[in-house]
Design a protein around this motif. Structure first.
Motif, PDB file in Angstrom:
ATOM      1  N   ALA A 116       9.019  -2.923   5.220  1.00  9.64           N
ATOM      2  CA  ALA A 116       8.850  -4.060   6.038  1.00  9.64           C
ATOM      3  C   ALA A 116       8.691  -5.301   5.589  1.00  9.64           C
ATOM      4  CB  ALA A 116       7.474  -3.593   6.917  1.00  9.64           C
ATOM      5  N   GLY A 117       8.210  -5.439   4.498  1.00  4.47           N
ATOM      6  CA  GLY A 117       7.895  -6.829   3.595  1.00  4.47           C
ATOM      7  C   GLY A 117       9.222  -7.125   3.125  1.00  4.47           C
ATOM      8  N   ASP A 175       0.791  -1.218   0.090  1.00  2.00           N
ATOM      9  CA  ASP A 175      -0.047  -0.012   0.111  1.00  2.00           C
ATOM     10  C   ASP A 175       0.895   1.318   0.131  1.00  2.00           C
ATOM     11  OD1 ASP A 175      -2.362  -1.589   0.020  1.00  2.00           O
ATOM     12  OD2 ASP A 175      -2.730  -1.117   2.132  1.00  2.00           O
ATOM     13  N   ASP A 176       2.228   1.184   0.679  1.00  2.00           N
ATOM     14  CA  ASP A 176       2.786   2.214   0.749  1.00  2.00           C
ATOM     15  C   ASP A 176       4.284   1.872   0.794  1.00  2.00           C
ATOM     16  OD1 ASP A 176       3.283   1.848   3.353  1.00  2.00           O
ATOM     17  OD2 ASP A 176       1.469   3.066   3.889  1.00  2.00           O
ATOM     18  N   ALA A 207      14.814   8.477   1.799  1.00  2.00           N
ATOM     19  CA  ALA A 207      15.318   8.648   2.905  1.00  2.00           C
ATOM     20  C   ALA A 207      14.743   7.308   3.713  1.00  2.00           C
ATOM     21  CB  ALA A 207      15.185   9.764   3.795  1.00  2.00           C
ATOM     22  N   ALA A 208      13.704   7.010   3.523  1.00  2.00           N
ATOM     23  CA  ALA A 208      13.083   5.712   4.347  1.00  2.00           C
ATOM     24  C   ALA A 208      13.815   4.469   3.670  1.00  2.00           C
ATOM     25  CB  ALA A 208      11.843   5.434   4.161  1.00  2.00           C
ATOM     26  N   LEU A 209      13.823   4.280   2.492  1.00  2.00           N
ATOM     27  CA  LEU A 209      14.784   3.222   1.772  1.00  2.00           C
ATOM     28  C   LEU A 209      16.009   3.284   2.158  1.00  2.00           C
ATOM     29  CD1 LEU A 209      13.012   3.704  -1.908  1.00  2.00           C
ATOM     30  CD2 LEU A 209      12.474   1.853   0.070  1.00  2.00           C
ATOM     31  N   PHE A 216      18.178  -0.139   1.645  1.00  2.00           N
ATOM     32  CA  PHE A 216      18.041  -0.474   0.006  1.00  2.00           C
ATOM     33  C   PHE A 216      18.687   0.437  -0.741  1.00  2.00           C
ATOM     34  CE2 PHE A 216      14.192  -2.021   2.363  1.00  2.00           C
ATOM     35  CZ  PHE A 216      13.900  -3.334   1.955  1.00  2.00           C
ATOM     36  N   ASN A 217      19.175  -0.221  -1.962  1.00  2.00           N
ATOM     37  CA  ASN A 217      19.482   1.012  -3.303  1.00  2.00           C
ATOM     38  C   ASN A 217      18.471   1.449  -3.875  1.00  2.00           C
ATOM     39  OD1 ASN A 217      22.420  -0.192  -3.062  1.00  2.00           O
ATOM     40  ND2 ASN A 217      21.308  -2.255  -3.375  1.00  2.00           N
ATOM     41  N   VAL A 218      18.694   2.622  -4.244  1.00  2.99           N
ATOM     42  CA  VAL A 218      17.614   3.431  -4.962  1.00  2.99           C
ATOM     43  C   VAL A 218      17.864   4.136  -6.229  1.00  2.99           C
ATOM     44  CG1 VAL A 218      15.906   5.375  -4.362  1.00  2.99           C
ATOM     45  CG2 VAL A 218      16.757   4.153  -2.431  1.00  2.99           C
TER      46      VAL A 218
END
Length: 388
Positions: A80-81, A73-74, A106-108, A113-115
């Protein structure tokens, strides 16, 4: 695709797993990213949160035949998943409106995580500085989609500049002037690309001026150090600027200018780069991307063709099909994805060698360029520094 772009991926021995935030139904760039990411077989789209409306996002994702367990959803759900999975995503593309780039990226990054983020990287220099610090601490890849740097003839021009074909670079002129929207009236409620808050503090500079500034520096090898800007809004009711004319000074001593516009009535795309040194120069037009018009002091001008005589390895490495067949926009962004794939694979393999791609530093420079131009224009064109 050149063998030069396959080393890390071959060693990794699998496709990279790609997640996407945004880019769903109605997105102007989402489909292009999906096509480009899969062009060389380096990515498989496995997860995503595609819309601010979760129901609409899930409906869209089902059409991509994704595992329902990996449709989120976001971005918080995605983090989290995917963090809990052994086969979690290797890269997340951020394809949302400008104002959300910082919080999502920023959250990633904080989660490791790579972005790959659409430009502009953020809508303020303060946020860009925070993101720079986060990336350096996390050690992740943060790329910015300056897709025009992926055209083979752009890379040919860059290589010719580096080889000294044009001598000392003195003049850098770049335009990105188009007619947007189709009529010179603001739509009811304002388009998000010209609306303060959603677009940030700038319209034309953030959306297309950052492409132009990156292209000028990428090809010339010179950073923009100072700007003197005149920003203006021609369309009544529009909240942000729709035209920018900027004089620029560069780190290698070159002088230049930029015209970026949404009000070049009737113009379709309008991205053009011209660079001249003391031995010659070139012109490149995005609407005719497979050719490079080359000028030589005291000699005849000539047209170089993608894949033809005189191509340097950097250009050939960015080409996929035989000469005389046109390559275009999706292929250019595909080259950015291909470069980022090599960088991500190298990180997964714990290899130290640098793979070139438009990174967080390039993204931050674009944000700083916008802020400096806004400040300069507010001070009647005062020369304003552009530095990190």
């Amino acid at each position: 695709m050149s063998e030069l772009l396959l080393d890390n991926m071959r060693s990794l021995g699998r496709r990279l797993r790609l997640g996407i935030v945004g880019g769903g139904a109605g997105s102007g760039i989402g489909a292009t990213h999906r096509y480009a990411a899969r062009l060389d077989g380096k990515f498989e789209i496995v997860a995503g949160a595609f819309d601010i409306d979760p129901v609409r996002g899930r409906d869209f994702a089902s059409g991509l035949l994704l595992d329902p367990a990996r449709i989120y959803d976001d971005v918080d759900e995605l983090v989290a998943g995917e963090s809990e999975r052994e086969d979690g995503v290797d890269l997340v593309s951020v394809l949302t409106p400008n104002h959300s780039h910082f919080a999502i990226s920023a959250a990633l990054v904080d989660a490791g995580f790579n972005v790959l983020c659409e430009k502009p990287l953020t809508t303020s220099w303060q946020d860009a500085a925070v993101l720079l610090d986060k990336v350096e601490k996390a050690g992740v890849v943060l790329a910015v989609n300056y897709g025009y740097s992926g055209y083979p003839m752009v890379r040919q021009a860059k290589a010719m500049c580096e080889r000294g074909d044009f001598g000392r670079i003195n003049l850098i002129q770049v335009e990105y002037a188009l007619g947007f929207p189709a009529t010179m009236e603001e739509q009811k409620g304002g388009h998000w690309r010209t609306k303060a808050g959603l677009a940030g503090n700038s319209a034309v500079l953030s959306m297309i001026g950052t492409h132009a500034s990156h292209l000028a520096s990428y090809v010339s090898g010179q950073d923009i150090t100072e700007v003197s800007a005149d920003l203006h809004t021609f369309v009544p009711g529009r909240e942000l600027e729709d035209n920018a004319q900027i004089n620029m000074r560069f780190s290698g001593g070159a002088r230049g200018a930029m015209w970026a516009s949404y009000v070049a009535a009737g113009a379709w795309h309008g991205l053009k780069l011209r660079i001249f040194g003391d031995k010659g120069g070139f012109e490149w037009l995005q609407e005719d991307p497979n050719h490079l018009l080359v000028h030589s002091l005291g000699g005849e001008r000539k047209i170089l063709t993608r894949g033809g005589v005189g191509m340097l390895p950097q250009s050939l490495a960015a080409s996929r099909i035989a000469p005389a067949h046109a390559e275009g926009f999706i292929e250019a962004i595909g080259n950015v994805y291909s470069d980022v794939a090599e960088a991500v694979a190298g990180r997964l393999l714990k290899r130290s060698e640098k793979v070139p791609y438009p990174d967080h530093i390039d993204g931050a420079l674009g944000v700083r360029f916008v802020d400096a131009a806004i400040q300069s224009s507010a001070e009647a064109g005062k020369w304003t520094p552009v530095s990190l």
